[in-house]
Design a protein around this motif. Structure first.
Motif, PDB file in Angstrom:
ATOM      1  N   TYR A  62     -19.845 -30.279  16.319  1.00 35.75           N
ATOM      2  CA  TYR A  62     -20.703 -30.130  17.501  1.00 35.75           C
ATOM      3  C   TYR A  62     -20.912 -31.480  18.167  1.00 35.75           C
ATOM      4  O   TYR A  62     -20.754 -31.629  19.379  1.00 35.75           O
ATOM      5  CB  TYR A  62     -22.042 -29.528  17.059  1.00 35.75           C
ATOM      6  N   ASN A  63     -21.247 -32.475  17.373  1.00 35.81           N
ATOM      7  CA  ASN A  63     -21.513 -33.797  17.939  1.00 35.81           C
ATOM      8  C   ASN A  63     -20.245 -34.523  18.371  1.00 35.81           C
ATOM      9  O   ASN A  63     -20.306 -35.519  19.073  1.00 35.81           O
ATOM     10  CB  ASN A  63     -22.276 -34.664  16.930  1.00 35.81           C
ATOM     11  N   SER A  64     -19.095 -34.033  17.933  1.00 37.24           N
ATOM     12  CA  SER A  64     -17.855 -34.665  18.358  1.00 37.24           C
ATOM     13  C   SER A  64     -17.288 -34.002  19.604  1.00 37.24           C
ATOM     14  O   SER A  64     -16.239 -34.392  20.089  1.00 37.24           O
ATOM     15  CB  SER A  64     -16.818 -34.586  17.229  1.00 37.24           C
ATOM     16  N   GLY A  65     -17.969 -32.979  20.091  1.00 34.28           N
ATOM     17  CA  GLY A  65     -17.509 -32.307  21.301  1.00 34.28           C
ATOM     18  C   GLY A  65     -16.663 -31.079  21.031  1.00 34.28           C
ATOM     19  O   GLY A  65     -16.095 -30.501  21.948  1.00 34.28           O
ATOM     20  N   TYR A  66     -16.563 -30.666  19.768  1.00 38.12           N
ATOM     21  CA  TYR A  66     -15.763 -29.479  19.430  1.00 38.12           C
ATOM     22  C   TYR A  66     -16.688 -28.309  19.108  1.00 38.12           C
ATOM     23  O   TYR A  66     -16.940 -27.966  17.967  1.00 38.12           O
ATOM     24  CB  TYR A  66     -14.796 -29.803  18.285  1.00 38.12           C
ATOM     25  N   ARG A  67     -17.200 -27.719  20.157  1.00 34.26           N
ATOM     26  CA  ARG A  67     -18.259 -26.724  20.010  1.00 34.26           C
ATOM     27  C   ARG A  67     -17.731 -25.394  19.478  1.00 34.26           C
ATOM     28  O   ARG A  67     -18.428 -24.701  18.750  1.00 34.26           O
ATOM     29  CB  ARG A  67     -18.981 -26.539  21.337  1.00 34.26           C
ATOM     30  N   GLU A  68     -16.519 -25.060  19.870  1.00 34.65           N
ATOM     31  CA  GLU A  68     -15.942 -23.804  19.395  1.00 34.65           C
ATOM     32  C   GLU A  68     -15.786 -23.841  17.877  1.00 34.65           C
ATOM     33  O   GLU A  68     -16.083 -22.872  17.177  1.00 34.65           O
ATOM     34  CB  GLU A  68     -14.573 -23.629  20.032  1.00 34.65           C
ATOM     35  N   GLU A  69     -15.313 -24.980  17.395  1.00 34.71           N
ATOM     36  CA  GLU A  69     -15.118 -25.150  15.963  1.00 34.71           C
ATOM     37  C   GLU A  69     -16.470 -25.165  15.246  1.00 34.71           C
ATOM     38  O   GLU A  69     -16.599 -24.582  14.154  1.00 34.71           O
ATOM     39  CB  GLU A  69     -14.342 -26.445  15.689  1.00 34.71           C
ATOM     40  N   ALA A  70     -17.447 -25.804  15.870  1.00 34.23           N
ATOM     41  CA  ALA A  70     -18.792 -25.823  15.285  1.00 34.23           C
ATOM     42  C   ALA A  70     -19.346 -24.406  15.198  1.00 34.23           C
ATOM     43  O   ALA A  70     -19.938 -24.003  14.191  1.00 34.23           O
ATOM     44  CB  ALA A  70     -19.715 -26.698  16.129  1.00 34.23           C
ATOM     45  N   LEU A  71     -19.107 -23.654  16.273  1.00 29.14           N
ATOM     46  CA  LEU A  71     -19.602 -22.268  16.324  1.00 29.14           C
ATOM     47  C   LEU A  71     -18.991 -21.433  15.203  1.00 29.14           C
ATOM     48  O   LEU A  71     -19.673 -20.636  14.549  1.00 29.14           O
ATOM     49  CB  LEU A  71     -19.267 -21.671  17.693  1.00 29.14           C
ATOM     50  N   LYS A  72     -17.715 -21.645  14.990  1.00 30.49           N
ATOM     51  CA  LYS A  72     -17.012 -20.880  13.972  1.00 30.49           C
ATOM     52  C   LYS A  72     -17.643 -21.112  12.589  1.00 30.49           C
ATOM     53  O   LYS A  72     -17.888 -20.173  11.831  1.00 30.49           O
ATOM     54  CB  LYS A  72     -15.542 -21.313  13.968  1.00 30.49           C
ATOM     55  N   VAL A  73     -17.916 -22.373  12.299  1.00 27.23           N
ATOM     56  CA  VAL A  73     -18.497 -22.708  10.994  1.00 27.23           C
ATOM     57  C   VAL A  73     -19.957 -22.249  10.918  1.00 27.23           C
ATOM     58  O   VAL A  73     -20.394 -21.693   9.901  1.00 27.23           O
ATOM     59  CB  VAL A  73     -18.361 -24.223  10.723  1.00 27.23           C
ATOM     60  N   ALA A  74     -20.701 -22.437  11.999  1.00 28.06           N
ATOM     61  CA  ALA A  74     -22.107 -22.004  12.012  1.00 28.06           C
ATOM     62  C   ALA A  74     -22.176 -20.487  11.815  1.00 28.06           C
ATOM     63  O   ALA A  74     -22.994 -19.977  11.042  1.00 28.06           O
ATOM     64  CB  ALA A  74     -22.763 -22.408  13.328  1.00 28.06           C
ATOM     65  N   ARG A  75     -21.321 -19.797  12.503  1.00 29.59           N
ATOM     66  CA  ARG A  75     -21.315 -18.334  12.435  1.00 29.59           C
ATOM     67  C   ARG A  75     -21.058 -17.865  11.003  1.00 29.59           C
ATOM     68  O   ARG A  75     -21.651 -16.882  10.541  1.00 29.59           O
ATOM     69  CB  ARG A  75     -20.247 -17.794  13.385  1.00 29.59           C
ATOM     70  N   ALA A  76     -20.175 -18.591  10.301  1.00 27.62           N
ATOM     71  CA  ALA A  76     -19.833 -18.197   8.935  1.00 27.62           C
ATOM     72  C   ALA A  76     -21.048 -18.263   8.021  1.00 27.62           C
ATOM     73  O   ALA A  76     -21.076 -17.601   6.971  1.00 27.62           O
ATOM     74  CB  ALA A  76     -18.715 -19.099   8.407  1.00 27.62           C
TER      75      ALA A  76
ATOM     76  N   LYS B 412      -9.834 -28.306  14.070  1.00 24.72           N
ATOM     77  CA  LYS B 412      -9.373 -26.924  13.849  1.00 24.72           C
ATOM     78  C   LYS B 412      -9.263 -26.669  12.344  1.00 24.72           C
ATOM     79  O   LYS B 412      -9.790 -25.694  11.812  1.00 24.72           O
ATOM     80  CB  LYS B 412      -8.022 -26.714  14.542  1.00 24.72           C
ATOM     81  N   GLY B 413      -8.580 -27.600  11.661  1.00 27.39           N
ATOM     82  CA  GLY B 413      -8.420 -27.476  10.206  1.00 27.39           C
ATOM     83  C   GLY B 413      -9.774 -27.469   9.511  1.00 27.39           C
ATOM     84  O   GLY B 413     -10.040 -26.675   8.611  1.00 27.39           O
ATOM     85  N   TRP B 414     -10.638 -28.356   9.969  1.00 24.75           N
ATOM     86  CA  TRP B 414     -11.985 -28.449   9.401  1.00 24.75           C
ATOM     87  C   TRP B 414     -12.712 -27.110   9.545  1.00 24.75           C
ATOM     88  O   TRP B 414     -13.292 -26.596   8.593  1.00 24.75           O
ATOM     89  CB  TRP B 414     -12.756 -29.560  10.110  1.00 24.75           C
ATOM     90  N   SER B 415     -12.643 -26.543  10.746  1.00 26.74           N
ATOM     91  CA  SER B 415     -13.405 -25.308  10.983  1.00 26.74           C
ATOM     92  C   SER B 415     -12.834 -24.160  10.164  1.00 26.74           C
ATOM     93  O   SER B 415     -13.571 -23.313   9.654  1.00 26.74           O
ATOM     94  CB  SER B 415     -13.444 -24.970  12.475  1.00 26.74           C
ATOM     95  N   MET B 416     -11.520 -24.139  10.008  1.00 28.27           N
ATOM     96  CA  MET B 416     -10.924 -23.063   9.203  1.00 28.27           C
ATOM     97  C   MET B 416     -11.372 -23.174   7.750  1.00 28.27           C
ATOM     98  O   MET B 416     -11.722 -22.180   7.116  1.00 28.27           O
ATOM     99  CB  MET B 416      -9.404 -23.097   9.320  1.00 28.27           C
ATOM    100  N   THR B 417     -11.373 -24.392   7.251  1.00 26.74           N
ATOM    101  CA  THR B 417     -11.786 -24.592   5.861  1.00 26.74           C
ATOM    102  C   THR B 417     -13.269 -24.271   5.673  1.00 26.74           C
ATOM    103  O   THR B 417     -13.654 -23.533   4.774  1.00 26.74           O
ATOM    104  CB  THR B 417     -11.551 -26.065   5.456  1.00 26.74           C
ATOM    105  N   TYR B 418     -14.088 -24.833   6.584  1.00 28.10           N
ATOM    106  CA  TYR B 418     -15.532 -24.722   6.388  1.00 28.10           C
ATOM    107  C   TYR B 418     -16.069 -23.328   6.732  1.00 28.10           C
ATOM    108  O   TYR B 418     -17.184 -22.983   6.344  1.00 28.10           O
ATOM    109  CB  TYR B 418     -16.256 -25.795   7.212  1.00 28.10           C
ATOM    110  N   ALA B 419     -15.292 -22.544   7.458  1.00 27.23           N
ATOM    111  CA  ALA B 419     -15.750 -21.184   7.784  1.00 27.23           C
ATOM    112  C   ALA B 419     -15.325 -20.183   6.712  1.00 27.23           C
ATOM    113  O   ALA B 419     -15.696 -19.019   6.769  1.00 27.23           O
ATOM    114  CB  ALA B 419     -15.226 -20.768   9.155  1.00 27.23           C
ATOM    115  N   SER B 420     -14.545 -20.626   5.744  1.00 28.48           N
ATOM    116  CA  SER B 420     -14.109 -19.709   4.689  1.00 28.48           C
ATOM    117  C   SER B 420     -14.650 -20.192   3.347  1.00 28.48           C
ATOM    118  O   SER B 420     -14.261 -21.264   2.875  1.00 28.48           O
ATOM    119  CB  SER B 420     -12.571 -19.665   4.653  1.00 28.48           C
ATOM    120  N   PRO B 421     -15.556 -19.426   2.728  1.00 29.35           N
ATOM    121  CA  PRO B 421     -16.157 -19.864   1.468  1.00 29.35           C
ATOM    122  C   PRO B 421     -15.113 -20.230   0.421  1.00 29.35           C
ATOM    123  O   PRO B 421     -15.260 -21.232  -0.289  1.00 29.35           O
ATOM    124  CB  PRO B 421     -16.974 -18.656   1.023  1.00 29.35           C
TER     125      PRO B 421
END
Lengths: 256, 474, 223
Positions: A62-76, B412-421
């Motif tokens: 989020y703080n790096s400007g990658y909000r979509e990726e942040a959203l994906k992780v937050a949503r999880a 992208k890689g980070w989000s894929m990893t961190y969104a999957s337990p």
């Protein structure tokens, strides 16, 4: 929650159970601080649940400007906190991300309402100990002089200002010496530390000098980002001062 | 200045080496912060006036086109000539054409950040017109052929000794002295002659009142009053956001401005100008011109979130409280507006291709947000601009110009990893086992370990410990 | 440049209409509630203005011209710029002429346009005296509205500015002064708040007085 730290959040009933959100930095670097946090809660007679599916609040992206990726992780994360219990976080920064920024991050998304509901249950650990559990600690450790570093996001996003120091002051043998610039950022700032390493080094250099001036044997903080930065610099500069998370410090002093 | 990207990191690195500079800023900012805190010690009063100030600015923004039209109509009725400029080039051309019409040779200027934005001095010099800064700080900086390093205290980066040497070197009649009163008096003598003989006075505008067609200027020195009263022509330049609806909106904004900026309950002078010299009046300019500058502001205004940047009343308190600004000083930003407000304003005005690094000149500590007298969500806008810099879009000029495939892949890689337990626990367990073997020379780790010990991965993650200790999962 | 005018206003209108903004109400209570008792007001004004090097001279309606003359004589002031067509100016010139005080300052009228008077104004005047419309307790500020009879530069160019303040013309706040007197119905060419002598802190945050405007501000309180 407030920007000016002037209003406390409304009181809630003392719950039977709470969730613990460990945060990714605690998970990897400071698990003992996470365990200490859970034990402090348990010692107050509260059942602590640690959902194994949790990972991270999404703040780094989020703080790096990658909000979509942040959203994906937050949503999880949303799936793992289904009960209506408070979510206690041993980090002002991650707590701030969840309670303050998630509503913006999820704005217009189908699960916005759910994200807001989860966000509204987030508590920073010391705030929860003081305001909800009204803890009273008895110090069992030897005399020691310490100082306190206030995390920016705990102060300014979660409105946590006096709570941690109030907890430390409950400890009879602990002398708390305040920093000259307690409220000033240590220079971590997530990716800032590696994007602007020289400025970050200058900032943490000032922080270390301030800590040294207090003559404290330990600097206590409630945020692992700050802690990693400050204790890394203390260690790197071979300073005889230890950096420790407040949960771990409280645990050490009160349960031996 | 061209469209090349401005290198904040490089400039800040040089600033960090300068111990004198760092000392000057540290001392000055510490003093400003503690003095400001005294001004706003009454929390209820602070909350009240801050909420009022923010509402005044938001109300002005909510009616911005109508208020500008009303300002124009009322100024015109009062005899003030109003000009509109889309770009700084256009604003400079307007100023020049007025000067040429009156055959101006010497201009005295009060402090104006918009004129810095226009690089007006350099432009006028190029056209053979001497343009002299009369605010003492601006005068010092101009003598030094440098840029202001702070929007309120332009010469804050220099100490008395440095200024004493500068005066001795650049002013003919100067005797070397480190006595501040004598240095000030020397500037007074030099500049008085200029005020008396200048053909045109230029000023900024702190606030323009639509209701009455009044230009408000706050200052301590009297140079602003001199510049707007003595020369026969006064030209005021303002950013289009500086309008407020009513005269009664002025007191709360001025109160916030002066207390936030320099911790004064009020400045020595509050100057409210509503018309040129009238029939029978013995002094004051015969002509007043108001140049209203857009320079990208209408674009900022179009975006619901970014438009909050335009609430700014230019108090500079965000700089005084910024731990990054305090370390590197104003020049590292290489911009007329440095510090937090500059880091969000400059990329929007000049484009992210040129200024995309500035939103990263920030640890997101929120110290600026805490003290901003009109509640600008500076850090949220900072984050938004970081996002705009790496994603193509049309909200900000140069959006996507800092996009990097490699960086995008990492996240992208980070989000894929961190969104999957499963993936997350696998990766973290692996790091716990092997992470400490990473050499300190790795990128990122290298920057980190410059002054710090290597972070140590714990043997077991919190997830693993929680399982072992039987902490329930649901 | 009406092309730019229309382009700018058009863009602003389109931007606003696409995302209208509803501002919160402006609640002026925080200013309305700032109140001081009668005696407190003047005390506060003095305290605040003295903190920024303003001097005070206490006198009465009957005595002020003589008291000002005595004060300036003691200061060694050579001359005083005044507005001959004002009531205060009338009293100054008649009472100083009648007093026959030797060695006192010379009265210089601001009677001509500045263009014919500039050199003398900048180089030969020690002090200037103006009236005020009152003062503000909140910030310690004088309200000065220059007029054709009392031009703008009288309070700016001379090294010393003397300002006559009626002890009963006091306000709590700037906001109160402008709303009670309905300033918005008609602003003068130039309206000023003056809160001390000219000052600067641009050299290493060190305060210095008298950078461009008056080095001294003397408030003459007339009871």
């Amino acid at each position: 929650m407030s920007h000016d730290g002037t209003t406390n959040r409304p009181d809630i009933e003392r719950p039977e159970s709470v969730y613990f959100f460990g945060t990714c930095l605690v998970d990897l670097f400071y698990p003992e601080a996470g365990m200490a946090g859970m034990e402090l809660l348990k010692a107050q007679g509260v059942r602590v649940v640690f959902p194994q599916g949790q990972s991270c609040c999404g703040q780094p992206a989020y703080n790096s400007g990658y909000r979509e990726e942040a959203l994906k992780v937050a949503r999880a994360q949303l799936d793992y906190f289904p009960g209506d219990w408070p979510i206690v976080v041993p980090s002002g920064s991650c707590a701030g991300m969840m309670s303050k920024h998630w509503p913006d991050l999820f704005k217009g998304e189908p699960d916005e309402a759910r994200a807001r509901q989860v966000a509204s249950r987030v508590w920073e650990l010391t705030q929860f100990l003081v305001q909800v559990l009204k803890v009273k600690f008895e110090d069992q450790g030897p005399p020691v002089k310490i100082t306190w570093h206030a995390s920016c996001h705990a102060q300014r996003e979660m409105g946590v200002t006096d709570e941690p120091k109030a907890l430390l002051r409950q400890l009879a043998n602990v002398e708390l010496v305040e920093l000259q610039r307690e409220k000033e950022c240590c220079g971590f700032g997530g990716t800032f530390a590696v994007r602007h390493p020289e400025i970050s080094a200058a900032m943490v250099g000032d922080k270390v000098a301030d800590i040294e001036n207090t003559g404290a044997k330990a600097v206590v903080s409630g945020d692992c980002g700050c802690l990693m930065n400050i204790s890394g610099a203390l260690e790197g500069g071979k300073k005889p001062v230890r950096g420790v998370h407040i949960a771990q410090f409280l645990k050490e002093r009160t349960h031996g | 200045m061209g469209e090349t990207s401005i290198n904040f990191a490089k400039a800040s690195s040089a600033a960090l080496q300068d111990q004198q500079l760092r000392g000057n800023f540290r001392r000055a900012m510490d003093g400003l912060m503690s003095k400001r805190a005294v001004q706003f010690a009454d929390t209820a009063e602070w909350n009240g006036v801050r909420t009022l100030g923010a509402s005044v600015r938001l109300r002005a923004l909510s009616k911005l086109p109508e208020l500008l039209e009303k300002l124009e109509a009322n100024c015109t009725k009062n005899g003030i000539q109003v000009h509109w400029a889309s770009t700084t080039d256009e604003a400079n051309a307007i100023v020049l054409s007025i000067m040429q019409r009156v055959n101006a040779k010497l201009v005295v200027k009060g402090k104006s950040m918009v004129s810095e934005e226009m690089h007006l001095n350099a432009f006028l010099e190029k056209h053979g017109i001497e343009s002299l800064e009369s605010d003492l700080g601006e005068y010092i900086v101009q003598l030094d052929e440098a840029m202001p390093s702070h929007i309120i205290m332009p010469a804050i980066h220099m100490n008395t000794k440095q200024i004493a040497h500068l005066f001795k070197q650049k002013i003919k009649e100067a005797e070397y002295t480190e006595d501040v009163a004598q240095l000030t008096d020397l500037a007074r003598r030099v500049l008085r002659k200029k005020f008396a003989t200048a053909d045109v006075g230029i000023s900024g505008v702190n606030m323009a009142v639509a209701e009455t067609g009044t230009l408000c200027l706050v200052e301590n020195e009297g140079n602003g009053r001199m510049s707007t009263t003595v020369p026969p022509v006064h030209i005021a330049v303002m950013g289009l956001e500086k309008v407020v609806e009513k005269l009664e909106d002025v007191p709360p904004v001025i109160s916030l401005l002066t207390r936030s900026a320099t911790a004064q309950p009020i400045t020595t002078y509050v100057n409210m100008i509503s018309s040129p010299r009238k029939e029978g009046e013995k002094d004051g300019p015969n002509e007043i011109h108001l140049v209203i500058l857009d320079n990208g502001r209408s674009g900022i205004y179009a975006d619901e979130e970014l438009r909050n940047t335009l609430r700014c009343i230019r108090c500079g308190a965000c700089m005084n409280h910024c731990p990054v600004y305090t370390k590197v000083g104003g020049h590292a930003y290489q911009a007329p507006y440095p510090g937090p407000i500059g880091s969000i304003l400059m990329p929007q005005v000049e484009g992210l291709e040129k200024r995309g690094e500035l939103p990263h000149a920030c640890t997101m500590c929120n110290a600026c947000v805490e003290i901003c007298p009109v509640k600008i969500p500076i850090v949220e806008i900072m984050g938004r601009l970081r996002s705009e810099a790496v994603h193509p879009g049309d909200a900000v000029r140069g959006a996507g110009s800092h996009a990097s495939k490699a960086e995008a892949m990492v996240w992208k890689g980070w989000s894929m990893t961190y969104a999957s337990p499963l993936a997350y626990q696998f990766a973290t367990a692996l790091l716990a086992k092997l992470g400490n073997a990473a050499p300190a020379s790795l990128p990122l780790l290298k920057e980190w370990t410059n002054v710090r010990a290597k972070p140590r991965f714990a043997n077991r993650t919190l997830h693993a410990l929680a399982r072992e200790k039987g902490i329930p999962d649901v | 440049m009406s092309e730019s005018r229309n382009a700018i206003l058009g863009k602003l209108r389109a931007g606003r209409d696409a995302h209208p903004l509803t501002p919160p109400e402006s609640d002026f209570a925080v200013l309305r509630n700032k109140r001081w008792d009668g005696a407190e007001r003047l005390e506060r004004i003095k305290r605040m203005m003295e903190a920024v090097h303003t001097e005070f001279l206490e006198t009465t309606e009957a005595d002020w011209p003589a008291d000002v003359q005595a004060f300036l004589t003691a200061q060694g002031t050579r001359n005083l710029l005044f507005g001959p067509a004002t009531e205060a100016g009338g009293r100054l010139s008649s009472e100083w002429a009648a007093s026959g005080m030797a060695g006192g300052p010379e009265l210089i009228p601001y009677a001509d346009r500045v263009e014919t008077f500039k050199e003398r104004l900048f180089d030969g005047i020690d002090a200037g005296i103006t009236t005020t419309l009152g003062a503000i307790a909140d910030t310690g500020s004088l309200i000065v509205w220059p007029t054709p009879e009392e031009p703008r530069l009288m309070s700016l160019v001379p090294h010393m500015h003397l300002a006559l303040l009626r002890a009963d013309a006091l306000y709590d706040t700037f906001w109160q002064a402008m709303t009670e007197n309905r300033w918005a119905d008609g602003m003068p060419t130039n309206a000023l708040l003056i809160s001390g002598p000219s000052k600067t802190a641009d050299i290493e945050q060190t305060l210095a007085y008298g950078v461009h405007g008056p080095k001294r501000l003397v408030v003459v309180i007339v009871r």
